[in-house]
Design a protein around this motif. Structure first.
Motif, short mmCIF file in Angstrom:
data_model
loop_
_atom_site.label_atom_id
_atom_site.label_comp_id
_atom_site.label_asym_id
_atom_site.label_seq_id
_atom_site.Cartn_x
_atom_site.Cartn_y
_atom_site.Cartn_z
N GLN B 160 -15.07 48.76 -70.20
CA GLN B 160 -15.87 48.66 -68.97
C GLN B 160 -15.40 49.71 -67.98
OE1 GLN B 160 -16.54 45.07 -66.97
NE2 GLN B 160 -18.16 44.56 -68.42
N ARG B 161 -16.34 50.25 -67.25
CA ARG B 161 -16.01 51.29 -66.28
C ARG B 161 -16.33 50.80 -64.88
NH1 ARG B 161 -19.78 54.76 -66.69
NH2 ARG B 161 -18.66 56.63 -66.12
N PRO B 162 -15.41 51.01 -63.92
CA PRO B 162 -15.71 50.59 -62.55
C PRO B 162 -16.83 51.45 -61.95
CG PRO B 162 -13.64 51.79 -62.61
CD PRO B 162 -14.08 51.62 -64.03
N LEU B 163 -17.42 50.97 -60.86
CA LEU B 163 -18.55 51.68 -60.27
C LEU B 163 -18.15 53.02 -59.66
CD1 LEU B 163 -20.53 48.70 -58.75
CD2 LEU B 163 -21.16 50.10 -60.72
N SER B 164 -16.86 53.20 -59.38
CA SER B 164 -16.42 54.48 -58.81
C SER B 164 -16.22 55.54 -59.90
CB SER B 164 -15.10 54.29 -58.04
OG SER B 164 -14.11 53.78 -58.92
N ALA B 165 -16.30 55.14 -61.17
CA ALA B 165 -16.08 56.10 -62.26
C ALA B 165 -17.29 57.01 -62.42
CB ALA B 165 -15.82 55.36 -63.57
N THR B 166 -17.01 58.22 -62.92
CA THR B 166 -18.10 59.16 -63.21
C THR B 166 -18.23 59.31 -64.72
OG1 THR B 166 -16.48 60.90 -62.87
CG2 THR B 166 -18.02 60.48 -61.07
N TRP B 167 -19.29 59.99 -65.13
CA TRP B 167 -19.59 60.17 -66.55
C TRP B 167 -19.45 61.66 -66.86
CZ3 TRP B 167 -21.25 56.24 -69.94
CH2 TRP B 167 -21.67 56.67 -71.21
N THR B 168 -18.57 62.01 -67.80
CA THR B 168 -18.37 63.43 -68.08
C THR B 168 -19.60 64.04 -68.72
OG1 THR B 168 -16.02 63.02 -68.43
CG2 THR B 168 -16.88 65.12 -69.20
N ARG B 258 -18.70 68.03 -37.69
CA ARG B 258 -19.71 68.76 -38.47
C ARG B 258 -20.61 67.77 -39.20
NH1 ARG B 258 -18.25 74.00 -38.44
NH2 ARG B 258 -16.03 74.53 -38.47
N ASN B 259 -21.90 67.98 -39.06
CA ASN B 259 -22.84 67.12 -39.78
C ASN B 259 -23.42 67.87 -40.97
OD1 ASN B 259 -24.75 65.39 -40.69
ND2 ASN B 259 -26.09 65.57 -38.88
N ILE B 260 -22.91 67.54 -42.17
CA ILE B 260 -23.43 68.25 -43.35
C ILE B 260 -24.34 67.35 -44.17
CG2 ILE B 260 -21.44 69.82 -43.49
CD1 ILE B 260 -20.64 68.11 -46.05
N LYS B 261 -24.59 66.15 -43.67
CA LYS B 261 -25.31 65.16 -44.48
C LYS B 261 -26.64 65.71 -45.03
CE LYS B 261 -26.10 60.31 -44.82
NZ LYS B 261 -26.32 59.02 -44.23
N GLU B 262 -27.38 66.41 -44.19
CA GLU B 262 -28.71 66.87 -44.62
C GLU B 262 -28.64 68.05 -45.58
OE1 GLU B 262 -31.24 65.00 -43.85
OE2 GLU B 262 -29.79 63.77 -42.73
N ILE B 263 -27.58 68.83 -45.48
CA ILE B 263 -27.52 70.02 -46.34
C ILE B 263 -26.59 69.85 -47.53
CG2 ILE B 263 -28.16 71.71 -44.56
CD1 ILE B 263 -25.14 72.31 -44.24
N HIS B 264 -25.89 68.72 -47.59
CA HIS B 264 -24.97 68.53 -48.72
C HIS B 264 -25.71 68.05 -49.97
CE1 HIS B 264 -22.11 66.04 -51.17
NE2 HIS B 264 -21.54 67.23 -51.18
N MET B 265 -25.29 68.63 -51.08
CA MET B 265 -25.82 68.19 -52.38
C MET B 265 -24.62 68.15 -53.31
SD MET B 265 -28.66 70.33 -54.61
CE MET B 265 -27.98 70.72 -56.23
N ASP B 266 -24.62 67.26 -54.29
CA ASP B 266 -23.52 67.18 -55.24
C ASP B 266 -24.09 67.24 -56.66
OD1 ASP B 266 -20.56 66.55 -55.74
OD2 ASP B 266 -21.56 64.99 -56.90
N CYS B 267 -23.58 68.16 -57.46
CA CYS B 267 -24.11 68.32 -58.82
C CYS B 267 -23.98 67.02 -59.61
CB CYS B 267 -23.38 69.44 -59.55
SG CYS B 267 -23.53 71.04 -58.74
N GLY B 268 -22.88 66.30 -59.38
CA GLY B 268 -22.66 65.04 -60.08
C GLY B 268 -23.70 63.98 -59.76
N ASP B 278 -26.99 54.31 -66.12
CA ASP B 278 -25.73 53.58 -66.15
C ASP B 278 -24.51 54.51 -66.02
OD1 ASP B 278 -24.28 51.20 -66.33
OD2 ASP B 278 -23.95 51.44 -68.49
N THR B 279 -24.63 55.48 -65.15
CA THR B 279 -23.54 56.46 -65.02
C THR B 279 -22.68 56.20 -63.79
OG1 THR B 279 -25.21 57.88 -64.02
CG2 THR B 279 -24.60 58.35 -66.29
N HIS B 280 -22.96 55.10 -63.08
CA HIS B 280 -22.17 54.71 -61.92
C HIS B 280 -22.12 55.81 -60.85
CE1 HIS B 280 -21.71 51.31 -64.29
NE2 HIS B 280 -20.50 51.50 -64.79
N ALA B 281 -20.93 56.36 -60.56
CA ALA B 281 -20.84 57.25 -59.39
C ALA B 281 -21.48 58.62 -59.60
CB ALA B 281 -19.38 57.41 -58.96
N GLY B 282 -21.80 58.98 -60.85
CA GLY B 282 -22.44 60.27 -61.12
C GLY B 282 -21.80 61.01 -62.27
N GLY B 283 -22.11 62.30 -62.38
CA GLY B 283 -21.57 63.11 -63.46
C GLY B 283 -20.31 63.83 -63.03
N SER B 284 -19.52 64.25 -64.02
CA SER B 284 -18.31 65.04 -63.73
C SER B 284 -18.03 65.97 -64.90
CB SER B 284 -17.12 64.10 -63.46
OG SER B 284 -16.87 63.30 -64.60
#
Lengths: 345, 345
Positions: B160-168, B258-268, B278-284
């Motif tokens: 089992q993987r916690p929700l904070s885990a990412t998927w490689t 600094r407010n980067i919320k609108e311009i931030h993107m994360d590849c994961g 079912d990848t929980h927190a995202g990719g890594s």
């Protein structure tokens, strides 16, 4: 950039503003201290644990101490070091990661197996020659116990080692490169970047044989790219081919009509006394060529005893995972041309 | 150097002859192909083994295929690629070592955990801008199964993987950089080299939290060094912070005003659909930012939809050895400024 450096042949660069090695430090373990170069190291640590509670923390402590010493010996301010080019043999470079975190210097993490000191010097010199930095550090380490634990057997097994096996050096070498200096220990005038060479060797206890073809390839490439003969160099110094790999290299060069026997030296052969120290084919590990560079090669260049050296750290891409899956052990070697500072020095 | 580039601030370089990305290729696995970016990858391989008999050979085959595709797409002769800057997550970089041996290109092996694509682009751009090479390749890969095997549990355990885990991510991205070109997908105008940042995180199932402070440090350094504000960029794109790490980053920036919320993107976050996959927190993984760069970021820059992007691959120096010895997980992030080629493009 024609102004700062020049591509030479297929894989080499000539520097028109040769980076100068302004400081070098070596810290070695007890066994290395008992060897022929023992008196040349800046420090010999008698405690293999370096005051920590794990081998890995010991190797990190070793890197930290060596980096601090190079900074101190050079009379340099830590904040003036712009980049750190460093690596070690451990998975995820943990010796470097934990060993250098306190330095707070922008880091390029490198992995070239035991060729890492060559890769670090090369990239560091490229950065300085290009004017990307005034001062950078190049560093590599290895530790007998972390390497054995990762690559071979638990030390407690007391495993027998074949005569072709090498002994991983506990040691770290750190060099500081600076731009546009008139004095220093030596200058880096050219570099040759190696490529992976897979000669199909599958014996993890004979890394010299796995690396010799890569060393041969890089040396040949260097001579071809710079259009010089082997005797242009006072010494051609390989990293850790040991006795078996060195013989193969000399033979491979001979087949090409080149006699390097008299000018070839191998850091792995220099560092231990095989009669007294039971190290079989010689020393190995990233730390091997790194400490021999700092303790022996650079002082000889500083003294003008050698005028020009081709320094060729050699790496075997040994992995227990790929090895256990029946894969071969490819090698890589990087070439760094070190020259006496001379009258201008 | 003053002529070719300029040191900017403490850790950045501005390029006066910005290297141009002339080709990019992405090859991804089946799961990635089923995600939101599926149609954007050059190739989606349905066979996780890539026709080989081990996960590691599969990842090597993935690198080889991606490198060949980048060469083919760019209409480039392999012999004109002077250097390869590459790495992966595996001990001794075996995916790269075996995956690139046939290319016979001088290799700089890099390890920056999942920040490796940033390190490769940065060093490649430094080499091209300095005139050390006309064309170089930067490449990084990861594979879900090799990473799980090395870093966590055997897949068969069905842990089992916690929700904070990412998927490689199973994927590889390869980019070819060239000097003095008038057209291409985008140009690299500046870089910021990251340093190790140890925030003391000890949860290997929450790598986003380990990397967010490093991403924060590099972004702040970039803005300070280049003397710009966050909105100078159309997007600030982190590598694989995932949902947890991204929130921390946005909060840390906010504390700095600094407010980067609108311009931030994360590849994961981009690469998977958390509701369906079912990848929980995202990719890594190194492959995560590498494939998103090639499949999504560069096409947007080519189209002029984005004019300026700060690309910040993030790495967590997780090691099972240091982790099991109770050490924390330091992070590192490297920044690469990518710009639209514009009218001159």
């Amino acid at each position: 950039m024609k102004e700062r450096g020049q591509m030479a042949g297929k894989a080499s660069l000539r520097f028109f503003h040769p980076p100068v090695i302004v400081s070098a430090a070596s810290v070695a373990g007890r066994k290395e201290g008992e060897g022929p170069l023992g008196s040349l190291f800046d420090q010999v640590e008698q405690d293999d644990m370096f005051g920590t509670d794990s081998w890995e923390k010991a190797e990190s402590a070793l890197q930290k101490r060596t980096a601090d010493l190079a900074i101190e010996k050079g009379g340099i301010h830590k904040k003036d070091l712009r980049y750190l080019f460093a690596g070690d043999l451990l998975g995820q470079l943990i010796a470097t990661s934990f060993g250098t975190v306190d330095l707070k210097i922008p880091l390029f993490g490198l992995y070239g197996a035991c060729s890492t000191m060559g890769e670090a010097l090369m990239l560091g010199a490229m950065a300085v020659n290009a004017g990307y930095a005034d001062q950078v550090m190049a560093m590599a380490s290895s530790h007998f116990a972390t390497a054995e634990k990762q690559f071979r057997f638990p030390l407690g097994y007391g495993n027998q080692r074949p005569l072709s096996a090498t002994w991983t050096v506990t040691g770290c070498g750190s060099v500081i490169l600076a731009g546009d200096r008139k004095s220093g220990m030596a200058k880096i005038t050219a570099v040759t970047t190696g490529q992976m060479v897979d000669a199909g060797i599958r014996d993890s206890m004979n890394m010299g044989a796995a690396m010799a073809p890569a060393a041969f390839h890089t040396i040949e490439q260097n001579l071809e790219d710079l259009q010089v003969e082997e005797n242009w160099y006072d010494r051609i110094i390989t990293g850790d081919l040991g006795k078996v790999g060195s013989r193969i290299l000399v033979d491979l060069m001979k087949e090409k009509g080149r006699n390097i026997k008299e000018i070839h030296m191998d850091c792995g052969i220099e560092i231990y006394d095989p009669n007294r120290q039971d190290t079989h084919a010689g020393g190995s590990g990233c730390g091997c060529s790194a400490v021999v560079l700092c303790a022996k090669i650079l002082p000889k260049l500083l003294a003008g005893e050698w005028k020009r050296v081709l320094f060729v750290p050699t790496g075997a891409l040994l992995s227990t995972v790929s090895f256990n899956e029946g894969q071969s052990i490819p090698g890589i070697a990087h070439g760094v041309v070190l020259e006496y500072m001379g009258a201008e020095g």
